[in-house]
Design an enzyme around this catalytic site. Structure first.
Site, PDB file in Angstrom:
ATOM      1  CB  SER A 139      -0.966  -0.108   1.114  1.00  0.00           C
ATOM      2  OG  SER A 139      -1.854  -1.173   1.135  1.00  0.00           O
ATOM      3  CD  GLU A 377      -5.934   2.054  -9.144  1.00  0.00           C
ATOM      4  OE1 GLU A 377      -5.616   3.015  -9.537  1.00  0.00           O
ATOM      5  OE2 GLU A 377      -4.447   1.494  -9.584  1.00  0.00           O
ATOM      6  N   GLY A 378      -5.508   1.432  -4.261  1.00  0.00           N
ATOM      7  CA  GLY A 378      -5.983   2.196  -2.927  1.00  0.00           C
ATOM      8  C   GLY A 378      -6.530   1.563  -1.831  1.00  0.00           C
TER       9      GLY A 378
END
Length: 400
Positions: A139, A377-378
């Site tokens: 992350s 995407e996070g």
């Protein structure tokens, strides 16, 4: 002010996307879920249709668009909004198949977001994947270890990338790498790497919980030479800007992932409503939830949760179309829609019992597909960190 009604122009797009989802995606959903790593040949025809829509100013897929500059022309519902509502409809059909769509990759969004006019022109019509995650870097995108060293007119890239969506099938991959690990996030840049580049090796394809129609690749870069003109954004290391250049990509792609989650969630809710109705359970919007059957009350709660995710997604897209900074709103949308999709689809499986749990319907598949929307995407946790930092005015060093 944002108008929450779908305009006639967007209504036409939504209808086109819904027809594509009905004709191509939903009928093949189970087929390619069971045939992982098999290319969905039916998508070739659909991809050509989407290319035509994009050329005419529509576009119901997931390719990228540029963030608009602030304008005095009044409120705009432009490419970002079109893309968001189109993506919702397509993922109502099947999210994995949309991700497997030629020329509709997240790398396309990266090129459109931060690429210059020459790069956009050179890679027009190409299918671009995006490679961020590494074996030792999940992350924390700022901890990327893949290196890019300038050598004449090229950069030499070394490192590994995992969980690259559409990596095997794409024509090129947008690879995130650091110019100087001692400079931190400011040195992280993104490079367009063609798939036939020597030293760019496909290690393996992953077997996954969901979105199985989409291939997910692991790459190794060993002295892979990439032309300097393939660097997206400025080559300068600007400590005061952090890695804002590459992060601009997320301002466009996070609302898209939110839109994907919204589409899956709506599909699950519609099927659940249908099954509850068949079971004789009436959902009454004129009565308080606590006066209705438990299943109806649960459905009303889930529907309200879905609506908030939907509206946050529209807000993030609208702000991008109107030249407004939307990083915070993009994270709002991504965090809410990702969590809602995961929670709601699992609750739908539970409410529908054996019909939800087995392969008689697509409910169990949607619950598996939804999970990735809360991760890529996070992750959910990263979105909450971003939101907290912005609301509290803290830096990443101050709030970890």
């Amino acid at each position: 002010m944002i108008n929450l009604e779908i305009s006639p122009k967007l209504a036409t797009l939504v209808d086109q996307a819904r027809q594509a989802a009905l004709a191509f995606l939903r009928p093949n959903s189970r087929k390619y879920d069971q045939a992982e790593h098999t290319y969905p040949t039916e998508l070739d025809t659909l991809a050509s249709l989407l290319d035509g829509l994009s050329a005419s100013g529509g576009g119901a897929g997931a390719a990228g668009v540029r963030k608009a500059k602030k304008t005095s022309k009044g409120v705009v519902n432009g490419a970002n909004m079109s893309l968001a509502v189109g993506t919702m409809e397509m993922c109502w059909g099947d999210a994995g198949l949309l991700l497997a769509m030629p020329r509709q990759g997240l790398g396309n969004a990266a090129i459109a977001s931060v690429g210059n006019d020459d790069q956009v022109a050179r890679y027009k019509g190409k299918w671009a994947a995006m490679a961020i995650t590494e074996p030792d870097t999940g992350s924390d995108s700022g901890a990327i270890r893949t290196t890019a060293v300038r050598d004449g007119d090229d950069y030499v890239l070394n490192g590994e990338k995992i969980f690259v969506t559409s990596g095997e099938r794409a024509d090129c991959v947008v690879v995130w790498a650091t110019l100087d690990r001692t400079k931190g996030k400011a040195a992280i840049k993104s490079f367009v790497v063609d798939r036939d580049t020597p030293g760019f090796e496909l290690v393996r394809l992953e077997h996954k919980l969901g979105i199985r129609a989409s291939d997910t690749a692991h790459f190794r870069l060993t002295n892979a030479r990439v032309p300097a003109r393939n660097l997206l954004g400025t080559p300068d290391i600007l400590p005061d800007q952090g890695f804002a250049g590459v992060m601009q990509t997320f301002d466009n792609t996070r609302p898209l992932v939110a839109a994907m989650a919204v589409g899956i969630t709506r599909a699950a809710l519609e099927k659940t409503r249908e099954l509850l109705t068949e079971a004789g359970i009436t959902i009454d919007y004129d009565r308080p939830p606590h006066t209705q059957p438990a299943a109806a009350a649960a459905f009303l709660t889930m529907e309200a949760d879905y609506e908030s995710a939907y509206l946050l997604t529209l807000q993030a897209a609208w702000m991008a179309d109107n030249g407004k900074p939307n990083s915070l709103q993009a994270s709002y949308a991504k965090a809410k829609a990702g969590r809602s999709a995961t929670d709601i689809t699992l609750r739908c499986v539970e409410l529908c019992g054996t019909v939800g749990y087995n392969e008689q319907s697509l409910l169990e598949k949607w619950s598996r597909d939804a999970k990735i929307m809360d991760i890529f995407e996070g992750t959910q946790q990263i979105q909450q960190l971003i939101i907290a930092r912005r609301l509290l005015g803290k830096t990443s060093a101050e709030l970890k």
